[in-house]
Design an enzyme around this catalytic site. Structure first.
Site, PDB file in Angstrom:
ATOM      1  N   LEU A  50      29.742  31.625  44.692  1.00  0.00           N
ATOM      2  CA  LEU A  50      30.730  31.422  43.239  1.00  0.00           C
ATOM      3  C   LEU A  50      30.151  29.953  42.996  1.00  0.00           C
ATOM      4  O   LEU A  50      31.437  29.611  43.463  1.00  0.00           O
ATOM      5  CB  LEU A  50      31.338  32.539  43.024  1.00  0.00           C
ATOM      6  CG  LEU A  50      31.842  32.231  41.513  1.00  0.00           C
ATOM      7  CD1 LEU A  50      30.622  33.376  41.052  1.00  0.00           C
ATOM      8  CD2 LEU A  50      33.081  33.585  41.293  1.00  0.00           C
ATOM      9  N   GLY A  51      30.143  29.254  43.243  1.00  0.00           N
ATOM     10  CA  GLY A  51      29.792  27.515  43.292  1.00  0.00           C
ATOM     11  C   GLY A  51      29.602  27.624  41.470  1.00  0.00           C
ATOM     12  O   GLY A  51      29.976  28.162  40.870  1.00  0.00           O
ATOM     13  N   ARG A 104      18.116  29.360  48.106  1.00  0.00           N
ATOM     14  CA  ARG A 104      16.714  28.528  49.109  1.00  0.00           C
ATOM     15  C   ARG A 104      16.296  29.636  49.396  1.00  0.00           C
ATOM     16  O   ARG A 104      16.587  30.991  49.396  1.00  0.00           O
ATOM     17  CB  ARG A 104      16.954  27.882  50.549  1.00  0.00           C
ATOM     18  CG  ARG A 104      17.651  26.654  49.636  1.00  0.00           C
ATOM     19  CD  ARG A 104      16.233  25.275  49.645  1.00  0.00           C
ATOM     20  NE  ARG A 104      17.199  24.010  49.241  1.00  0.00           N
ATOM     21  CZ  ARG A 104      17.075  23.929  48.279  1.00  0.00           C
ATOM     22  NH1 ARG A 104      17.220  24.112  47.161  1.00  0.00           N
ATOM     23  NH2 ARG A 104      17.518  22.535  47.646  1.00  0.00           N
ATOM     24  N   GLU A 125       7.361  27.414  51.271  1.00  0.00           N
ATOM     25  CA  GLU A 125       6.851  27.320  50.038  1.00  0.00           C
ATOM     26  C   GLU A 125       5.501  26.216  50.594  1.00  0.00           C
ATOM     27  O   GLU A 125       5.747  24.894  51.385  1.00  0.00           O
ATOM     28  CB  GLU A 125       7.768  26.003  49.231  1.00  0.00           C
ATOM     29  CG  GLU A 125       8.758  27.508  48.574  1.00  0.00           C
ATOM     30  CD  GLU A 125       9.723  26.911  48.353  1.00  0.00           C
ATOM     31  OE1 GLU A 125       9.823  25.832  47.622  1.00  0.00           O
ATOM     32  OE2 GLU A 125      10.787  27.539  47.905  1.00  0.00           O
ATOM     33  N   HIS A 138       9.642  27.814  42.002  1.00  0.00           N
ATOM     34  CA  HIS A 138      10.511  26.574  42.822  1.00  0.00           C
ATOM     35  C   HIS A 138      11.084  25.622  41.785  1.00  0.00           C
ATOM     36  O   HIS A 138      10.916  24.219  41.766  1.00  0.00           O
ATOM     37  CB  HIS A 138      10.730  25.955  43.573  1.00  0.00           C
ATOM     38  CG  HIS A 138      11.640  24.918  44.892  1.00  0.00           C
ATOM     39  ND1 HIS A 138      12.035  24.937  45.790  1.00  0.00           N
ATOM     40  CD2 HIS A 138      12.589  24.848  43.456  1.00  0.00           C
ATOM     41  CE1 HIS A 138      12.855  25.077  45.835  1.00  0.00           C
ATOM     42  NE2 HIS A 138      13.732  25.068  44.442  1.00  0.00           N
TER      43      HIS A 138
END
Lengths: 325, 325
Positions: A162-163, A242, A271, A289
């Site tokens: 929860l940033g 990520r 990726e 992305h």
């Protein structure tokens, strides 16, 4: 040229070394070069070792690795200015050892990334890309009604991390009538949403898991097999953080076996390679992305980079320093 | 069988005639038949004209037309219970003349439809289905980064029709930092959002137009060429109302000529046929009329239908009567 700019009062603009992959650059017309002398080894003639020895500031464009070898070539380096929210490509332990400051994109991407998490969730629950394919492939007149999707309202959404991104996700989904809970490194005293002590407990009490925490040793594969079991066979995983935050091999197996309801993935472990088992699945939304990819975000990012570099060169507090502990 | 149900206290459940297309039905296990004797000409033996003469209540499933000819066969009809939010398939003038009440789905679909409007807007601005195709078609490793999308925050959103759906759309988009304005038949005194006197003025002051008004003679092609010109070449049109609210031929021409930014369409003028010019466009999201299609919505719809029919058969006020003026 920039030295003739009256704004600089005859002082040369500070030099910043650009560190990037050949495929990754700021769009033309960016404002960085009006404030700094950007030294880009990819477009400039080969940079002399003597010059590299004097470099104090490195601008890291995109997820290009910063290794001890990178740092060995830059003995005067004092700051690395990153252009992404996550800085898992930068060796933070080595930076701490060498007393090099690191900054990230701050909250420049938070709103766009939070928007995209919601968009991916809609894409899975309401089957937006699958419906679009259904129409484009001409199935609607032939097969009739498209299968039902699921309502977003009243879903229990668990936010992993929860940033600044997670908080924006929570704000948005609350407006759709979702209930929010979270797991973070520590409970946030200013937040009223229920807190769970670990990812498994959060998953066990959620219909949807939104992954938007930083990638580090502690969070690598934080969404593992046990978390997927706890989330259950109707559960949905959204990853805008990520790729390696989720155990992708397990995720694929759970989806293939029908032990998860669906997934919306903007990031992957390898990726741009995406597991081929996912390519034919309608309960999965795949995205290259691009959760942060809007012109508005890149403008905001330039503001953050310029502010961090100006603060550094004038010995003021940095705008978005990364804690390296 | 239902007569033996003790809940009915030995009173036969009231008879309701079902009016539907063969391709359109409630999902199995619906709760309607536990409350009413449903007479469905498609699954039952041919219904005698004598029985039809006694029918007082008609349940209209989906967008099946109710014409003067339909009504001529049902001289005792007193109520038509619709299952959709819009009732443009029912001849309201004729119902008024014959003093037949009409009900709609009320707000059963409002949240899902509002959710879907937001999902379509994300689909267009952040290119979600296009990105998903990009990954599935294998372009990511070959062509690299996917083109930038656009930020939702700070967009000026004009809502055409601020009824129960439009109000839910406004609530949701406000949480993303959009500014909201609207045009409705009349200015709503309880609403603080700016009101415009007509669709053209609304479009001229909007980046995005969300179409969610009822279809009637006044609103047919309300989004016409002039509105598209006013919206401008970056403008986006989202339609979750009815296909004929938008002049589809003009819409296609504007999109093909690059005079509109994009469109998200759940409805079309000639469903299930979609203009072929749209099928190859990445700035368009196409959806097979499924904005209301969740199991949760169908449960809520059954509640509304049962409540309207029970009110009718016990002479109480209807839950969601349609104004026929």
């Amino acid at each position: 040229m920039a030295a003739e700019n009256p704004n600089f009062q005859n002082t040369d603009p500070p030099t910043v070394l650009v560190h990037r992959l050949p495929t990754f650059d700021f769009p033309p017309g960016n404002r960085l070069s009006t404030h700094f002398h950007l030294l880009d080894p990819i477009t400039s003639p080969p940079t002399s070792p003597v010059l590299l020895h004097s470099i104090r500031a490195l601008l890291c464009v995109g997820p290009v690795p910063v290794t001890p070898e990178t740092l060995n070539r830059l003995p005067s380096l004092q700051i690395i200015v990153g252009s992404s929210a996550g800085v898992d490509h930068i060796d933070l332990t080595e930076c701490r050892r060498r007393n090099i400051a690191v900054t990230n994109a701050g909250s420049a991407f938070s709103e766009d990334t939070a928007d995209y998490a919601v968009a991916l969730l809609f894409g899975v629950l309401r089957r937006l890309p699958a419906g679009d394919r259904y129409v484009r492939d001409g199935f609607w007149p032939v097969n009739g009604d498209f299968p039902l999707g699921f309502k977003l309202g009243a879903k229990r959404v668990g936010i992993l991390g929860l940033g600044s991104i997670g908080s924006e996700v929570a704000k948005r989904l609350a407006a759709f009538g979702c209930s929010i809970a979270y797991f973070s490194r520590k409970k946030k005293t200013s937040v009223l949403f229920p807190y769970y002590e670990n990812a498994i407990d959060l998953a066990a009490n959620s219909d949807v898991l939104i992954v938007c925490c930083a990638l580090n040793d502690e969070t690598h594969h934080i969404v593992n097999k046990d978390v997927m079991v706890a989330l259950g066979k109707e559960g949905v995983i959204i990853n805008v953080g990520r790729g390696p935050l989720v155990d992708e091999k397990q995720l694929v197996e759970f989806l293939v076996r029908g032990e998860l309801g669906g997934a919306g993935l903007d990031v992957f472990e390898n990726e741009p390679n995406v597991p081929k088992e996912l390519l034919e699945r309608d309960n999965v939304v795949l995205s290259p992305h691009c959760s942060v990819a809007t012109p508005e975000s890149f403008e905001a990012l330039q503001d953050v980079i310029i502010a961090n570099l100006k603060a550094f060169f004038s010995n003021k507090p940095l705008l978005s320093p990364v804690q390296k502990d």
